[in-house]
Design an enzyme around this catalytic site. Structure first.
Site: not given
Ligand code: AHR
Length: 496
Positions: A26, A173-174, A249, A300, A349
């Site tokens: 990113e 995204n999100e 996460y 992710e 990442q």
């Protein structure tokens, strides 16, 4: 106590999609700039502006796919800023990640070049939050159309006569957060509109990947699928998407490099929860999509620690210890065990951000324990996952609020190719070895052909620019009928 692992060669779970070993870069901190892109005039060795050392390292883990340009950055990115002569590209503010100036030196053609140099396929994430269906559609035409259109001609003028062949595309995204703060119903409405215009433009099948939940949030998944399926009485538009990308996460416990034994286990336990998250969300998706035409993606995932002291708080730079190596191994094993449910996963990442495989500092580069896990686990890519029973006990630990948690002492997965079996096993105990008997079916416990181990004497050990090989895998001498796995270790065994 001897722990037992039984591999059932008769019970295949499914093919482990190579994309499960995917990556994510990113425009955030030093991931792209300095970490990947240094520019053609840099004194740092580069190929068309892309660091040679980083490319060389990444090739060592056989990256199947790379997701780009975000992340939160994606829904504030306008692709036309990043094509054409670099000197003429606009300078914008990267509002999500520190308000720094984004020079757009790295754009579509540079990303495609990175993919080509490391041997990965591109997974491009489009802008729903602040973009339009027309902008998104045009990006696909620019990247994929082989004929004589104005956008294809623009690509040719920018140095690429042939199409890039993008077949994986994120529809935002999100979008429950940084991608527009939408409700699942609102987002489903946007997907209906945007996806209508997302043609493959000749690339040969486009997988449109919708935004999934933040971790274990059933209300997003159910709300989105109900709205897309047109429940209770509208037309179903499930066919507009081919993927659904959740983010998981596991967070932190302590800091990246300082933690107690309890915090060691706390983080590992949270990493292991990904398996339940995947199983629950796939089961929910199955209610709408029983034939699994829409693949579950985890685009992710990883540990998220407080940033390295002295670094920019929005650059999300963190060290990576042997504990992160175990987080990676436990997660990848969970994905292998769920090979019938996960079609792609992208660690967050790849370089210099969050659970990175590679860290750079000016001209120096190091590979982290997470990197070594990807290298060790590479034989699982594309192999057939086999049911693997692990008979072990659980290790108890104290939680911050005063409660107790527990983790299995041993976890792993096994896969098969024509060349034989690859078995990965993690000993989660911070201080004790584990005596393990591995049985292949009902047979005995044969001697493995090879045994590679990643561990460290100190559970806080990590690689630094001054000591880049403190945590590296080594070959161990295979034994039978039992193997003594070192404490806090990741083990990859092969059987031919
Ligand atoms: O990976 C860092 C950020 O985490 C991404 O930009 C966003 O999608 C997620 O919240």
């Amino acid at each position: 106590m001897t722990h037992e692992v039984v591999v059932d060669a008769e019970r295949a779970i499914g093919r482990i999609h190579p994309e499960v070993y995917g990556h994510f870069v990113e425009h955030l901190g030093h991931c792209i700039y300095d970490g990947i892109w240094v520019g053609e005039d840099s004194p740092i060795a580069n190929e068309r502006g892309i660091r040679r050392d980083v490319v060389g390292a990444l090739r060592g883990v056989r990256p199947p796919v790379i997701r780009w340009p975000g992340g939160c950055f994606a829904d504030d990115y306008h692709w036309r800023d990043g094509v054409g002569p670099r000197a003429e590209r606009p300078r914008r503010v990267n509002a999500h990640w520190g308000g720094v100036v984004e020079t757009n030196r790295f754009g579509t053609q540079e990303f495609m070049d990175l993919c080509r140099q490391v041997g990965a396929r591109p997974y491009v994430c489009g802008n729903v939050g602040s973009g339009s269906p027309a902008e998104m559609r045009d990006w696909l035409e620019y990247m994929n159309f082989a004929g004589d259109s104005t956008l294809a001609a623009l690509r040719a003028r920018n140095g690429h006569a042939g199409p890039f062949g993008v077949t994986m595309f994120g529809v935002g995204n999100e979008n429950w957060g940084c991608g527009g703060n939408m409700t699942p119903e609102q987002y489903a409405g946007e997907v209906r509109r945007f996806a209508t215009y997302l043609h493959d433009f000749g690339a040969g099948g486009l997988r449109r990947i919708a935004c999934g939940p933040s971790g274990d949030d059933p209300s997003w998944t159910r709300g989105f699928f109900e709205a897309l399926a047109g429940l209770p009485d509208g037309p179903s538009k499930l066919g507009l998407i081919q993927g659904f990308g959740l983010h998981y996460y596991c967070g932190t416990a302590g800091t990246a490099t300082e933690y107690t034994d309890d915090q060691w286990y706390e983080l590992l336990e949270r990493a292991l929860r990904v398996e339940g998250v995947v199983a629950r969300h796939r089961a929910m998706m199955d209610e709408f999509d029983p034939d699994r035409r829409i693949g579950l993606v985890v685009d992710e995932w990883g540990a998220w620690h407080p940033v390295t002291p002295g670094t920019h708080p929005r650059f999300l730079r963190q060290q990576n210890t042997v504990r992160d190596g175990l987080v990676a191994a436990l997660t990848l094993d969970a994905f292998n065990r769920q090979a019938d449910k996960v079609v792609m996963a992208n660690i967050a990442q790849t370089v210099n951000v969050l659970q990175a495989l590679v860290l750079t500092e000016a001209e120096r580069m190091l590979t982290t324990p997470t990197y070594h896990v990807y290298a060790m686990y590479a034989p699982h890519q594309g192999a057939e996952s086999l049911a693997t029973e692990v008979a072990t006990d659980r290790i108890g630990f104290g939680l911050p609020g005063g409660g107790r948690g527990s983790v299995p002492r041993l976890a792993g997965s096994c896969s098969r190719t024509a060349g034989g079996l690859t078995l990965s096993l993690v000993n989660t105990h911070a201080g004790e070895p584990a005596e393990v008997a591995v049985r292949l079916g009902r047979g005995g416990a044969p001697r493995p052909a090879s045994w590679r181990v990643l561990t460290a004497e100190d559970i806080h050990a990590h690689n630094t620019f001054d000591e880049p090989a403190r945590v590296v895998p080594v070959d161990a001498e295979p034994t039978a009928p039992t193997l003594r796995l070192p404490p806090a270790s990741i083990n990859v065994l092969t059987y031919v």
